[in-house]
Design an enzyme around this catalytic site. Structure first.
Site, mmCIF file in Angstrom:
data_model
loop_
_atom_site.group_PDB
_atom_site.id
_atom_site.type_symbol
_atom_site.label_atom_id
_atom_site.label_comp_id
_atom_site.label_asym_id
_atom_site.label_seq_id
_atom_site.Cartn_x
_atom_site.Cartn_y
_atom_site.Cartn_z
ATOM 1 N N LYS A 106 0.859 -1.099 -0.069
ATOM 2 C CA LYS A 106 -0.050 0.114 -0.092
ATOM 3 C C LYS A 106 0.968 1.209 0.040
ATOM 4 O O LYS A 106 2.182 1.078 0.264
ATOM 5 C CB LYS A 106 -0.880 -0.069 1.023
ATOM 6 C CG LYS A 106 -2.053 -1.336 1.242
ATOM 7 C CD LYS A 106 -2.924 -1.361 2.276
ATOM 8 C CE LYS A 106 -3.960 -2.476 2.233
ATOM 9 N NZ LYS A 106 -4.838 -2.339 3.532
ATOM 10 N N TYR A 149 -12.826 -1.461 -2.956
ATOM 11 C CA TYR A 149 -13.239 -1.729 -1.546
ATOM 12 C C TYR A 149 -14.743 -1.275 -1.370
ATOM 13 O O TYR A 149 -15.034 -1.002 -0.235
ATOM 14 C CB TYR A 149 -12.498 -0.696 -0.536
ATOM 15 C CG TYR A 149 -11.127 -1.176 -0.414
ATOM 16 C CD1 TYR A 149 -10.908 -2.268 0.417
ATOM 17 C CD2 TYR A 149 -9.839 -0.349 -0.843
ATOM 18 C CE1 TYR A 149 -9.602 -2.435 0.819
ATOM 19 C CE2 TYR A 149 -8.589 -0.788 -0.686
ATOM 20 C CZ TYR A 149 -8.512 -2.078 0.344
ATOM 21 O OH TYR A 149 -7.195 -2.563 0.475
ATOM 22 N N PHE A 208 -14.996 4.179 7.967
ATOM 23 C CA PHE A 208 -13.618 4.462 7.661
ATOM 24 C C PHE A 208 -13.580 4.694 6.149
ATOM 25 O O PHE A 208 -12.148 4.784 5.399
ATOM 26 C CB PHE A 208 -12.669 3.589 8.005
ATOM 27 C CG PHE A 208 -12.663 2.209 7.947
ATOM 28 C CD1 PHE A 208 -12.396 1.546 6.744
ATOM 29 C CD2 PHE A 208 -13.431 1.196 8.809
ATOM 30 C CE1 PHE A 208 -12.477 0.445 6.380
ATOM 31 C CE2 PHE A 208 -13.773 0.014 8.630
ATOM 32 C CZ PHE A 208 -13.228 -0.602 7.257
ATOM 33 N N ARG A 260 -2.221 -14.548 4.230
ATOM 34 C CA ARG A 260 -3.016 -13.920 5.180
ATOM 35 C C ARG A 260 -2.212 -14.151 6.571
ATOM 36 O O ARG A 260 -2.033 -13.337 7.245
ATOM 37 C CB ARG A 260 -4.577 -14.535 5.558
ATOM 38 C CG ARG A 260 -5.330 -13.979 4.238
ATOM 39 C CD ARG A 260 -5.772 -12.897 4.209
ATOM 40 N NE ARG A 260 -6.626 -12.249 5.312
ATOM 41 C CZ ARG A 260 -7.530 -11.387 5.206
ATOM 42 N NH1 ARG A 260 -7.228 -10.235 4.244
ATOM 43 N NH2 ARG A 260 -8.349 -11.061 6.131
ATOM 44 N N THR A 310 -5.307 -7.386 10.808
ATOM 45 C CA THR A 310 -5.489 -5.897 9.938
ATOM 46 C C THR A 310 -4.912 -4.897 10.856
ATOM 47 O O THR A 310 -4.289 -4.113 10.327
ATOM 48 C CB THR A 310 -7.072 -5.750 10.030
ATOM 49 O OG1 THR A 310 -7.432 -6.952 9.384
ATOM 50 C CG2 THR A 310 -7.536 -4.691 9.201
ATOM 51 N N ARG A 363 2.913 -7.128 8.551
ATOM 52 C CA ARG A 363 2.224 -5.907 9.402
ATOM 53 C C ARG A 363 2.742 -5.545 10.578
ATOM 54 O O ARG A 363 2.868 -4.223 10.827
ATOM 55 C CB ARG A 363 0.372 -5.833 9.444
ATOM 56 C CG ARG A 363 -0.158 -5.871 8.023
ATOM 57 C CD ARG A 363 -1.550 -6.571 8.151
ATOM 58 N NE ARG A 363 -2.209 -5.773 6.999
ATOM 59 C CZ ARG A 363 -3.595 -6.226 6.580
ATOM 60 N NH1 ARG A 363 -4.016 -7.508 7.633
ATOM 61 N NH2 ARG A 363 -4.279 -5.866 5.599
ATOM 62 N N ASN A 404 -1.875 0.002 6.960
ATOM 63 C CA ASN A 404 -1.364 -1.186 7.425
ATOM 64 C C ASN A 404 -0.586 -1.965 6.220
ATOM 65 O O ASN A 404 -0.382 -3.062 6.435
ATOM 66 C CB ASN A 404 -2.681 -2.155 8.055
ATOM 67 C CG ASN A 404 -3.817 -2.447 6.895
ATOM 68 O OD1 ASN A 404 -3.485 -2.008 5.863
ATOM 69 N ND2 ASN A 404 -4.532 -3.215 7.390
ATOM 70 N N HIS A 430 -1.923 -5.513 1.650
ATOM 71 C CA HIS A 430 -3.232 -6.124 1.263
ATOM 72 C C HIS A 430 -3.058 -7.818 0.875
ATOM 73 O O HIS A 430 -2.141 -7.974 0.249
ATOM 74 C CB HIS A 430 -4.105 -5.527 0.322
ATOM 75 C CG HIS A 430 -5.205 -6.298 -0.269
ATOM 76 N ND1 HIS A 430 -6.566 -6.124 0.345
ATOM 77 C CD2 HIS A 430 -5.436 -7.223 -1.338
ATOM 78 C CE1 HIS A 430 -7.272 -7.001 -0.167
ATOM 79 N NE2 HIS A 430 -6.713 -7.498 -1.240
ATOM 80 N N GLU A 451 -9.631 -10.010 -7.558
ATOM 81 C CA GLU A 451 -8.737 -8.709 -7.380
ATOM 82 C C GLU A 451 -7.632 -8.739 -8.411
ATOM 83 O O GLU A 451 -7.107 -7.626 -8.968
ATOM 84 C CB GLU A 451 -8.312 -8.831 -5.943
ATOM 85 C CG GLU A 451 -9.368 -8.511 -5.118
ATOM 86 C CD GLU A 451 -9.028 -8.762 -3.674
ATOM 87 O OE1 GLU A 451 -8.052 -9.246 -3.373
ATOM 88 O OE2 GLU A 451 -9.782 -8.698 -2.779
HETATM 89 P P1 ADP Z 1 -7.976 -6.814 5.778
HETATM 90 O O1 ADP Z 1 -7.115 -5.761 4.795
HETATM 91 O O2 ADP Z 1 -7.092 -7.343 6.774
HETATM 92 O O3 ADP Z 1 -8.491 -7.839 4.840
HETATM 93 P P2 ADP Z 1 -10.574 -5.241 5.814
HETATM 94 O O4 ADP Z 1 -10.934 -6.078 4.838
HETATM 95 O O5 ADP Z 1 -11.326 -5.475 7.233
HETATM 96 O O6 ADP Z 1 -9.131 -5.995 6.422
HETATM 97 O O7 ADP Z 1 -10.347 -3.825 5.870
HETATM 98 C C1 ADP Z 1 -9.699 -3.408 4.595
HETATM 99 C C2 ADP Z 1 -8.830 -2.273 4.947
HETATM 100 O O8 ADP Z 1 -9.447 -1.413 5.371
HETATM 101 C C3 ADP Z 1 -7.787 -2.628 5.956
HETATM 102 O O9 ADP Z 1 -6.402 -3.460 5.438
HETATM 103 C C4 ADP Z 1 -7.393 -1.160 6.383
HETATM 104 O O10 ADP Z 1 -6.460 -0.436 5.457
HETATM 105 C C5 ADP Z 1 -8.754 -0.572 6.476
HETATM 106 N N1 ADP Z 1 -9.467 -0.596 7.650
HETATM 107 C C6 ADP Z 1 -9.911 -1.515 8.198
HETATM 108 N N2 ADP Z 1 -10.555 -1.276 9.524
HETATM 109 C C7 ADP Z 1 -10.220 -0.069 9.805
HETATM 110 C C8 ADP Z 1 -10.640 1.090 10.689
HETATM 111 N N3 ADP Z 1 -11.429 0.531 11.770
HETATM 112 N N4 ADP Z 1 -10.285 2.472 10.478
HETATM 113 C C9 ADP Z 1 -9.429 2.396 9.396
HETATM 114 N N5 ADP Z 1 -9.295 1.713 8.349
HETATM 115 C C10 ADP Z 1 -9.593 0.622 8.630
#
Ligand code: ADP
Length: 139
Positions: free
Chosen positions: A11, A51, A59, A87, A93, A104, A114, A117, A128
């Site tokens: 990212k 997304y 968020f 993963r 996350t 991470r 973070n 992805h 994707e």
């Molecule tokens: P992952 O990327 O671990 O699969 P998610 O699909 O839940 O997680 O979320 C997608 C992305 O959205 C996360 O990787 C992160 O960049 C962002 N994100 C998730 N939860 C939050 C939050 N509570 N506040 C801000 N950004 C968030």
């Protein structure tokens, strides 16, 4: 276990901080084969579509701003059990909850920024990958 593929993005924060080389090295050292790779920048429409599942989340706006503010590295990775193993390699996350040694834990600043992805299913990995790469860019 079947050899299959997952999709990743390093990212904008990871690119800005110069962590691309170290993260790709860790991915290779963990047994993933890179089958597609590029530096690219998502538009607002790209990030909103990628997304879309999060569009009602508080968020969402912040996530779209973050993911479009600079280049990302997009890649498709191949390995036995690729989706689940990747993963595990990236960690939770929220980096505060991520296991020691995960990408991470090592490189992410916060739950929002973070670093990386990883697709959460074989089906999403295919969707994707096709979002970012044409058939002739995947080897
Ligand atoms: P992952 O990327 O671990 O699969 P998610 O699909 O839940 O997680 O979320 C997608 C992305 O959205 C996360 O990787 C992160 O960049 C962002 N994100 C998730 N939860 C939050 C939050 N509570 N506040 C801000 N950004 C968030």
């Amino acid at each position: 276990m079947a050899t299959n593929r997952t999709f990743t993005m390093l990212k904008p924060d990871a690119v800005e901080k110069g962590h691309v080389g170290a993260i790709l090295e860790k991915i290779n050292a963990s047994g993933f084969r890179i089958v597609a790779l590029k530096l690219t920048q998502m538009t607002t429409a790209d990030a909103q579509a990628f997304y879309a599942i999060h569009k009602e989340r508080p968020f969402f706006g912040e996530l779209v701003e973050y993911m479009t503010r600079g280049p990302i590295v997009a890649a498709v990775l191949e390995k036995d059990n690729a989706v689940e193993d990747f993963r595990t390699l990236i960690g939770a996350t929220n980096p505060a909850d991520a296991a020691e040694g995960t990408i991470r834990k090592l490189y992410a600043a916060s739950i929002g920024e973070n670093a990386v992805h990883g697709s959460d299913s074989d089906e999403n990995a295919a969707i994707e990958s096709a979002f970012h790469f044409s058939g002739r860019e995947m080897f």
